[in-house]
Design an enzyme around this catalytic site. Sequence first.
Site, PDB file in Angstrom:
ATOM      1  N   CYS A 124     -15.652   4.612  50.856  1.00 18.45           N
ATOM      2  CA  CYS A 124     -14.480   4.896  50.004  1.00 18.45           C
ATOM      3  C   CYS A 124     -13.272   5.352  50.821  1.00 18.45           C
ATOM      4  O   CYS A 124     -12.329   5.904  50.267  1.00 18.45           O
ATOM      5  CB  CYS A 124     -14.827   5.931  48.946  1.00 18.45           C
ATOM      6  N   GLY A 125     -13.303   5.146  52.143  1.00 20.53           N
ATOM      7  CA  GLY A 125     -12.057   5.325  52.891  1.00 20.53           C
ATOM      8  C   GLY A 125     -11.972   6.480  53.867  1.00 20.53           C
ATOM      9  O   GLY A 125     -10.874   6.793  54.325  1.00 20.53           O
ATOM     10  N   THR A 158     -13.235   6.758  57.116  1.00 19.88           N
ATOM     11  CA  THR A 158     -12.885   6.307  58.471  1.00 19.88           C
ATOM     12  C   THR A 158     -11.427   5.859  58.495  1.00 19.88           C
ATOM     13  O   THR A 158     -10.686   6.149  59.439  1.00 19.88           O
ATOM     14  CB  THR A 158     -13.811   5.153  58.906  1.00 19.88           C
ATOM     15  N   LYS A 186     -27.066  11.488  58.464  1.00 19.22           N
ATOM     16  CA  LYS A 186     -27.168  11.995  57.097  1.00 19.22           C
ATOM     17  C   LYS A 186     -28.367  12.927  56.920  1.00 19.22           C
ATOM     18  O   LYS A 186     -28.301  13.922  56.206  1.00 19.22           O
ATOM     19  CB  LYS A 186     -27.227  10.837  56.091  1.00 19.22           C
ATOM     20  N   TYR A 233     -32.510   0.658  59.584  1.00 18.81           N
ATOM     21  CA  TYR A 233     -31.071   0.679  59.272  1.00 18.81           C
ATOM     22  C   TYR A 233     -30.454   2.062  59.528  1.00 18.81           C
ATOM     23  O   TYR A 233     -31.020   3.087  59.117  1.00 18.81           O
ATOM     24  CB  TYR A 233     -30.797   0.267  57.814  1.00 18.81           C
ATOM     25  N   ASP A 259     -16.761  11.290  59.174  1.00 20.47           N
ATOM     26  CA  ASP A 259     -17.849  11.221  58.188  1.00 20.47           C
ATOM     27  C   ASP A 259     -18.432  12.582  57.817  1.00 20.47           C
ATOM     28  O   ASP A 259     -18.786  12.788  56.670  1.00 20.47           O
ATOM     29  CB  ASP A 259     -18.969  10.314  58.722  1.00 20.47           C
ATOM     30  N   HIS A 285     -19.788  16.000  53.633  1.00 19.12           N
ATOM     31  CA  HIS A 285     -19.558  14.570  53.882  1.00 19.12           C
ATOM     32  C   HIS A 285     -18.042  14.340  53.939  1.00 19.12           C
ATOM     33  O   HIS A 285     -17.453  13.758  53.028  1.00 19.12           O
ATOM     34  CB  HIS A 285     -20.199  13.755  52.749  1.00 19.12           C
ATOM     35  N   ARG A 294     -21.810  -2.875  60.070  1.00 18.53           N
ATOM     36  CA  ARG A 294     -21.237  -1.661  60.670  1.00 18.53           C
ATOM     37  C   ARG A 294     -20.977  -1.830  62.157  1.00 18.53           C
ATOM     38  O   ARG A 294     -21.564  -2.691  62.816  1.00 18.53           O
ATOM     39  CB  ARG A 294     -22.233  -0.499  60.494  1.00 18.53           C
ATOM     40  N   ARG A 318     -28.640   2.369  53.166  1.00 13.86           N
ATOM     41  CA  ARG A 318     -29.466   3.523  52.803  1.00 13.86           C
ATOM     42  C   ARG A 318     -30.233   3.209  51.517  1.00 13.86           C
ATOM     43  O   ARG A 318     -29.758   2.487  50.652  1.00 13.86           O
ATOM     44  CB  ARG A 318     -28.594   4.763  52.595  1.00 13.86           C
ATOM     45  N   SER A 354     -19.494   7.204  50.210  1.00 14.95           N
ATOM     46  CA  SER A 354     -19.694   6.160  51.214  1.00 14.95           C
ATOM     47  C   SER A 354     -18.831   4.940  50.903  1.00 14.95           C
ATOM     48  O   SER A 354     -18.744   4.515  49.745  1.00 14.95           O
ATOM     49  CB  SER A 354     -21.165   5.756  51.241  1.00 14.95           C
TER      50      SER A 354
HETATM   51  P1  GTP Z   1     -18.929   5.496  55.049  1.00 15.05           P
HETATM   52  O1  GTP Z   1     -18.972   5.211  56.515  1.00 15.05           O
HETATM   53  O2  GTP Z   1     -19.883   4.653  54.275  1.00 15.05           O
HETATM   54  O3  GTP Z   1     -19.111   6.939  54.730  1.00 15.05           O
HETATM   55  O4  GTP Z   1     -17.499   4.963  54.509  1.00 15.05           O
HETATM   56  P2  GTP Z   1     -15.991   5.522  54.613  1.00 15.05           P
HETATM   57  O5  GTP Z   1     -15.750   6.526  53.540  1.00 15.05           O
HETATM   58  O6  GTP Z   1     -15.683   5.920  56.007  1.00 15.05           O
HETATM   59  O7  GTP Z   1     -15.130   4.225  54.209  1.00 15.05           O
HETATM   60  P3  GTP Z   1     -14.169   3.299  55.097  1.00 15.05           P
HETATM   61  O8  GTP Z   1     -12.982   4.021  55.625  1.00 15.05           O
HETATM   62  O9  GTP Z   1     -14.996   2.570  56.090  1.00 15.05           O
HETATM   63  O10 GTP Z   1     -13.650   2.266  53.995  1.00 15.05           O
HETATM   64  C1  GTP Z   1     -14.521   1.489  53.229  1.00 15.05           C
HETATM   65  C2  GTP Z   1     -13.785   0.344  52.582  1.00 15.05           C
HETATM   66  O11 GTP Z   1     -12.698   0.831  51.794  1.00 15.05           O
HETATM   67  C3  GTP Z   1     -13.194  -0.632  53.600  1.00 15.05           C
HETATM   68  O12 GTP Z   1     -13.456  -1.953  53.188  1.00 15.05           O
HETATM   69  C4  GTP Z   1     -11.721  -0.329  53.560  1.00 15.05           C
HETATM   70  O13 GTP Z   1     -10.957  -1.462  53.855  1.00 15.05           O
HETATM   71  C5  GTP Z   1     -11.490   0.176  52.132  1.00 15.05           C
HETATM   72  N1  GTP Z   1     -10.377   1.184  52.092  1.00 15.05           N
HETATM   73  C6  GTP Z   1     -10.236   2.267  52.889  1.00 15.05           C
HETATM   74  N2  GTP Z   1      -9.073   2.932  52.627  1.00 15.05           N
HETATM   75  C7  GTP Z   1      -8.477   2.253  51.620  1.00 15.05           C
HETATM   76  C8  GTP Z   1      -7.245   2.441  50.908  1.00 15.05           C
HETATM   77  O14 GTP Z   1      -6.467   3.368  51.144  1.00 15.05           O
HETATM   78  N3  GTP Z   1      -6.981   1.528  49.920  1.00 15.05           N
HETATM   79  C9  GTP Z   1      -7.819   0.491  49.637  1.00 15.05           C
HETATM   80  N4  GTP Z   1      -7.479  -0.348  48.674  1.00 15.05           N
HETATM   81  N5  GTP Z   1      -8.985   0.278  50.306  1.00 15.05           N
HETATM   82  C10 GTP Z   1      -9.310   1.138  51.281  1.00 15.05           C
HETATM   83  C1  SPV Z   2     -22.661   6.351  54.464  1.00 14.18           C
HETATM   84  O1  SPV Z   2     -23.355   5.556  53.828  1.00 14.18           O
HETATM   85  O2  SPV Z   2     -22.064   7.325  53.936  1.00 14.18           O
HETATM   86  C2  SPV Z   2     -22.501   6.180  55.921  1.00 14.18           C
HETATM   87  C3  SPV Z   2     -23.338   5.197  56.594  1.00 14.18           C
HETATM   88  O3  SPV Z   2     -21.727   6.889  56.538  1.00 14.18           O
HETATM   89  S1  SPV Z   2     -24.962   5.769  56.784  1.00 14.18           S
HETATM   90  O4  SPV Z   2     -25.117   6.292  58.131  1.00 14.18           O
HETATM   91  O5  SPV Z   2     -25.837   4.611  56.574  1.00 14.18           O
HETATM   92  O6  SPV Z   2     -25.248   6.817  55.837  1.00 14.18           O
HETATM   93 MN    MN Z   3     -20.663   8.328  55.138  1.00 14.01          MN
END
Ligand code: GTP
Ligand code: SPV
Ligand code: MN
Length: 592
Positions: free
Chosen positions: A250-251, A253, A206, A197, A277, A226, A374, A69, A248
């Site tokens: 930060c965990g 998913t 978003k 993207y 999300d 979010h 992704r 983004r 984004s």
């Molecule tokens: P967006 O799709 O961008 O909104 O991201 P998201 O908030 O869904 O984050 P996602 O769960 O994909 O995690 C992003 C990164 O954080 C990955 O590389 C994970 O491995 C890491 N991560 C997720 N949960 C944890 C946790 O509990 N501890 C640590 N150390 N890392 C984590």
């Molecule tokens: C984020 O960046 O918070 C995502 C991926 O979930 S995107 O669809 O690119 O915003």
């Molecule tokens: Mn997101």
Amino acid sequence: MTTNKSVLTWLDEMQALLNPDKVVWVDGSEAQLEQFRAEACASGDLMKLNEEKLPGCYLHRTAVNDVARVEGRTFICTPTKEEAGPTNNWMDPQETYKMLFDIARGSYKGRTMYIIPYSMGPIGSPLAKIGVEVTDSLYVVLNMAIMTRVGAKVWDVLGDSTDWVKGLHSRCDIDEEKRYICHFPQDNYIISVNSGYGGNVLLGKKCFALRIASYQAKNEGWMAEHMLILGVENPQGEVKYVTAAFPSACGKTNLAMMIPPEGYREKGYKVWTVGDDIAWMRPGKDGRLYAINPENGFFGVAPGTNAKSNPNALATTRKGTIFTNVALNKDDNTVWWEGLDKNPPVNAVEWKGTEVNGVEYTAAGNKLAHPNSRFTAPAKNCPCVSPEFDKGEGVPISAIIFGGRRQKTTPLVYQSRDWNHGVFMGSVCASETTAAATGAVGVLRHDPMAMKPFCGYNMGDYFQHWIDMGKVLGDKAPKIFNVNWFRVDENGHFIWPGFGDNMRVVEWILGRCDGTADAVETPIGFLPKAEDINLEGLKDFTIEDLKGILAVDKKEWAGEAAEIEEFYKTFGDKLPAALREQLEILKKNTAE
Ligand code: GTP
Ligand code: SPV
Ligand code: MN
């Protein structure tokens, strides 16, 4: 396909402006999608992966300058700058329409205009909303068909209504200098040019489900956030739902699909994914807050996803998935990314498309997959998808969790004293930046409710809307918490094991909701005593380690309060009085 006058008039305008060679109505049928996939493979837009190991899966590479983004080029176009507020980029709507139409004019020449009708939320759900996106990208069509409910049925539900969101996407020349992601909340209009993207071009995500929807939600008395939505089933078979807002990458998913530790599974605990999300939430007939996931798939971060960290996410991506900017393993035509396993493929094609020896390449410190690579995977693939996933009325929410990446200061978990204090906690969230947006990574910035890049109106008014929702919900309001999985030790290593072990924290949170878990009051809110978090079965993590990440350092928090005071100044008179009061309490509680 439709006789809706407002739709047909707009599509005529789009066709005249964009000048496509051909117009195709996307009907959502598998036969049409299969034809699109074949065309995308023929043009090189997609690459078919190993049909035995990854049936129905494809790889896509974006332009090298177009991998995340672009917050600096994302705009909220409202009649006044004040309506967009201090956390958004603003441009004048009339001037911006003109500029964007000039950029997009004639840009579909030699291309096809695809018309995508889509529903955010189960089709026909009282909480769902409809959008129409036109695009010149089959990648967008195929991703939208996974991420949203696309197809002819959407037209039936829309009927003659004018309540739908316009979305114009044109790849143009993928020119960074002319890349704009613009929102016109008063007109239900989104225009995205010069990008291909995900978050910039899948306009249901978003752009609509957060930026436009947050504005609609304020006006209509609901919330667009979010947030992931997670169901936790206890051994008695009762399921309680929580939402969590983390910035984004930060965990979200990961938490949404976590597998509880063995001890929990043996007792009969189960976790159900409703969303990873975005959450749309509205008070239900019983006065509680109900949430739906407006999406139909997951656009998840690939790096770090593996059989140990998130087996459910990995399983979700084993069929019918589109991978973007990951590495190709040429030996068996499968995909690889950093953190999948410890064996990068020797015969690899890195995310930009160059053939490399993956072992040597990664040993030299290069990344085979882009850090923001992704997967786009259908929700129905997920082994733990909630049976309530398609239920239009949503699920009742017991707790709202805020969080972010904080190397220090913020404890593992704490609970607000009441709703307004919880809104304060969300409003002062700060987190270290990630690769999900272009720009520096690891910089601490304020990201209120993880909505800094996604709130479609003045964030001060958004805070007030949160305060107002608390008044509507009264004693039925969810309890509010803050978590931080990312405290590090002196060597920079994460202290808390995270991932599935986050269940231990969620258990305390649910215990607080039903009054069975204990807590102590501290200057920042209620914290568990170390004994209140179940550490059974955890290796290499002691109660002393836990005490370390539950510690609240009064001096650090006094500094935090001073910093919040500066941040709050940016909102001027728009800062709700209720939040100013909360800041005064924090200052008093942390004074020497
Ligand atoms: P967006 O799709 O961008 O909104 O991201 P998201 O908030 O869904 O984050 P996602 O769960 O994909 O995690 C992003 C990164 O954080 C990955 O590389 C994970 O491995 C890491 N991560 C997720 N949960 C944890 C946790 O509990 N501890 C640590 N150390 N890392 C984590
Ligand atoms: C984020 O960046 O918070 C995502 C991926 O979930 S995107 O669809 O690119 O915003
Ligand atoms: Mn997101």
